[in-house]
Design a protein around this motif. Structure first.
Motif, PDB file in Angstrom:
ATOM      1  N   GLY A   1      -5.403   9.737   6.524  1.00  0.00           N
ATOM      2  CA  GLY A   1      -5.674   8.305   6.340  1.00  0.00           C
ATOM      3  C   GLY A   1      -5.519   7.898   4.887  1.00  0.00           C
ATOM      4  O   GLY A   1      -4.960   6.845   4.567  1.00  0.00           O
ATOM      5  N   PHE A   2      -6.002   8.754   3.984  1.00  0.00           N
ATOM      6  CA  PHE A   2      -5.862   8.485   2.551  1.00  0.00           C
ATOM      7  C   PHE A   2      -4.392   8.512   2.142  1.00  0.00           C
ATOM      8  O   PHE A   2      -3.926   7.651   1.392  1.00  0.00           O
ATOM      9  CB  PHE A   2      -6.664   9.511   1.742  1.00  0.00           C
ATOM     10  CG  PHE A   2      -6.619   9.275   0.264  1.00  0.00           C
ATOM     11  CD1 PHE A   2      -7.276   8.195  -0.300  1.00  0.00           C
ATOM     12  CD2 PHE A   2      -5.911  10.122  -0.567  1.00  0.00           C
ATOM     13  CE1 PHE A   2      -7.235   7.965  -1.660  1.00  0.00           C
ATOM     14  CE2 PHE A   2      -5.858   9.911  -1.932  1.00  0.00           C
ATOM     15  CZ  PHE A   2      -6.530   8.826  -2.479  1.00  0.00           C
TER      16      PHE A   2
ATOM     17  N   ILE B   1      -1.791   7.928   4.079  1.00  0.00           N
ATOM     18  CA  ILE B   1      -1.145   6.745   4.660  1.00  0.00           C
ATOM     19  C   ILE B   1      -1.426   5.523   3.805  1.00  0.00           C
ATOM     20  O   ILE B   1      -0.533   4.717   3.543  1.00  0.00           O
ATOM     21  CB  ILE B   1      -1.613   6.535   6.114  1.00  0.00           C
ATOM     22  CG1 ILE B   1      -1.027   7.622   7.016  1.00  0.00           C
ATOM     23  CG2 ILE B   1      -1.253   5.150   6.616  1.00  0.00           C
ATOM     24  CD1 ILE B   1      -1.649   7.679   8.394  1.00  0.00           C
ATOM     25  N   ARG B   2      -2.649   5.388   3.344  1.00  0.00           N
ATOM     26  CA  ARG B   2      -3.009   4.242   2.505  1.00  0.00           C
ATOM     27  C   ARG B   2      -2.224   4.259   1.195  1.00  0.00           C
ATOM     28  O   ARG B   2      -1.730   3.231   0.741  1.00  0.00           O
ATOM     29  CB  ARG B   2      -4.510   4.268   2.228  1.00  0.00           C
ATOM     30  CG  ARG B   2      -5.006   3.173   1.322  1.00  0.00           C
ATOM     31  CD  ARG B   2      -4.839   1.801   1.968  1.00  0.00           C
ATOM     32  NE  ARG B   2      -5.088   0.748   1.037  1.00  0.00           N
ATOM     33  CZ  ARG B   2      -6.196   0.037   1.000  1.00  0.00           C
ATOM     34  NH1 ARG B   2      -7.142   0.249   1.875  1.00  0.00           N
ATOM     35  NH2 ARG B   2      -6.335  -0.896   0.105  1.00  0.00           N
ATOM     36  N   GLN B   3      -2.079   5.438   0.594  1.00  0.00           N
ATOM     37  CA  GLN B   3      -1.298   5.539  -0.646  1.00  0.00           C
ATOM     38  C   GLN B   3       0.140   5.092  -0.411  1.00  0.00           C
ATOM     39  O   GLN B   3       0.694   4.316  -1.201  1.00  0.00           O
ATOM     40  CB  GLN B   3      -1.290   6.979  -1.146  1.00  0.00           C
ATOM     41  CG  GLN B   3      -2.565   7.421  -1.805  1.00  0.00           C
ATOM     42  CD  GLN B   3      -2.468   8.859  -2.255  1.00  0.00           C
ATOM     43  OE1 GLN B   3      -2.150   9.746  -1.467  1.00  0.00           O
ATOM     44  NE2 GLN B   3      -2.741   9.100  -3.523  1.00  0.00           N
TER      45      GLN B   3
ATOM     46  N   LYS C   1       1.366   3.167   1.994  1.00  0.00           N
ATOM     47  CA  LYS C   1       1.437   1.729   2.303  1.00  0.00           C
ATOM     48  C   LYS C   1       1.316   0.879   1.044  1.00  0.00           C
ATOM     49  O   LYS C   1       2.022  -0.110   0.889  1.00  0.00           O
ATOM     50  CB  LYS C   1       0.368   1.340   3.320  1.00  0.00           C
ATOM     51  CG  LYS C   1       0.683   1.764   4.726  1.00  0.00           C
ATOM     52  CD  LYS C   1      -0.337   1.208   5.695  1.00  0.00           C
ATOM     53  CE  LYS C   1      -0.078   1.698   7.089  1.00  0.00           C
ATOM     54  NZ  LYS C   1       0.785   0.855   7.845  1.00  0.00           N
ATOM     55  N   GLU C   2       0.409   1.255   0.152  1.00  0.00           N
ATOM     56  CA  GLU C   2       0.250   0.472  -1.073  1.00  0.00           C
ATOM     57  C   GLU C   2       1.470   0.588  -1.981  1.00  0.00           C
ATOM     58  O   GLU C   2       1.898  -0.397  -2.578  1.00  0.00           O
ATOM     59  CB  GLU C   2      -1.029   0.869  -1.810  1.00  0.00           C
ATOM     60  CG  GLU C   2      -2.294   0.472  -1.085  1.00  0.00           C
ATOM     61  CD  GLU C   2      -2.353  -1.011  -0.723  1.00  0.00           C
ATOM     62  OE1 GLU C   2      -1.920  -1.858  -1.533  1.00  0.00           O
ATOM     63  OE2 GLU C   2      -2.831  -1.325   0.365  1.00  0.00           O
TER      64      GLU C   2
ATOM     65  N   ASN D   1       4.009  -1.666  -0.488  1.00  0.00           N
ATOM     66  CA  ASN D   1       3.719  -3.068  -0.781  1.00  0.00           C
ATOM     67  C   ASN D   1       4.152  -3.449  -2.198  1.00  0.00           C
ATOM     68  O   ASN D   1       4.702  -4.531  -2.418  1.00  0.00           O
ATOM     69  CB  ASN D   1       2.231  -3.359  -0.596  1.00  0.00           C
ATOM     70  CG  ASN D   1       1.805  -3.339   0.842  1.00  0.00           C
ATOM     71  OD1 ASN D   1       2.619  -3.493   1.750  1.00  0.00           O
ATOM     72  ND2 ASN D   1       0.527  -3.121   1.077  1.00  0.00           N
TER      73      ASN D   1
END
Length: 157
Positions: free
Chosen positions: A21-22, A24-26, A28-29, A32
């Motif tokens: 999850g961490f 994936i967040r990295q 995605k950011e 972006n």
């Protein structure tokens, strides 16, 4: 505890949902940020793209920077020290314009003159300072006082 830490490299068990999850967040950011810069194309877009792609590769493992301009940018930003200390990296100030090496590496065109000519013709988005529109009912760049006033007087706006 001290003995455990001194015996070698300790193993930290983390649930896969948390770990991935961490990651994936990295990703995605970073995606972006790349999308944002791709819309505005600053003069250092190639350097920023190279750094972001290096950071994306850094999520699952630690790659070696292959190009000179990327190695220079990482050195100037103290990338290795930040990663060693914090385990993550944030983009501070970087070179304001791409180097010749970066321009040539990031383009399929191999003529520096053609690259610069093409870049000069790219239109920058126009900031519309006009008043309210359907998309921006209190304008597209309201001040904080205008936002507070609208929320107090007309929150349905």
């Amino acid at each position: 505890m001290c003995t455990y830490l001194e015996d070698g490299e300790p193993i930290l068990a983390v649930k896969s949902e948390l770990y991935f999850g961490f990651q994936i967040r990295q990703v995605k950011e970073l995606q972006n940020v790349q999308i944002h810069f791709s819309k505005y194309r600053p003069a250092n877009y190639g350097t920023i793209t190279g750094l972001l792609m290096h950071m994306l590769r850094n999520v699952p493992h630690s790659p070696v920077a292959q190009t000179g301009y990327l190695r220079d940018a990482l050195r100037d930003l103290h990338f290795d020290m930040a990663m060693d200390r914090f385990g993550t990296f944030f983009l501070p100030d970087i070179a304001q314009e791409d180097t010749v090496e970066c321009l040539l590496a990031m383009s399929h065109i191999k003529s520096l003159k053609q690259i610069k000519d093409k870049r000069a013709t790219v239109a920058m988005p126009v900031v519309d300072d006009k008043g309210p529109t359907e998309q921006f009912p209190i304008g597209n760049a309201p001040t904080w006082d205008e936002i507070a006033s609208t929320m107090a007087c007309n929150p349905n706006c």
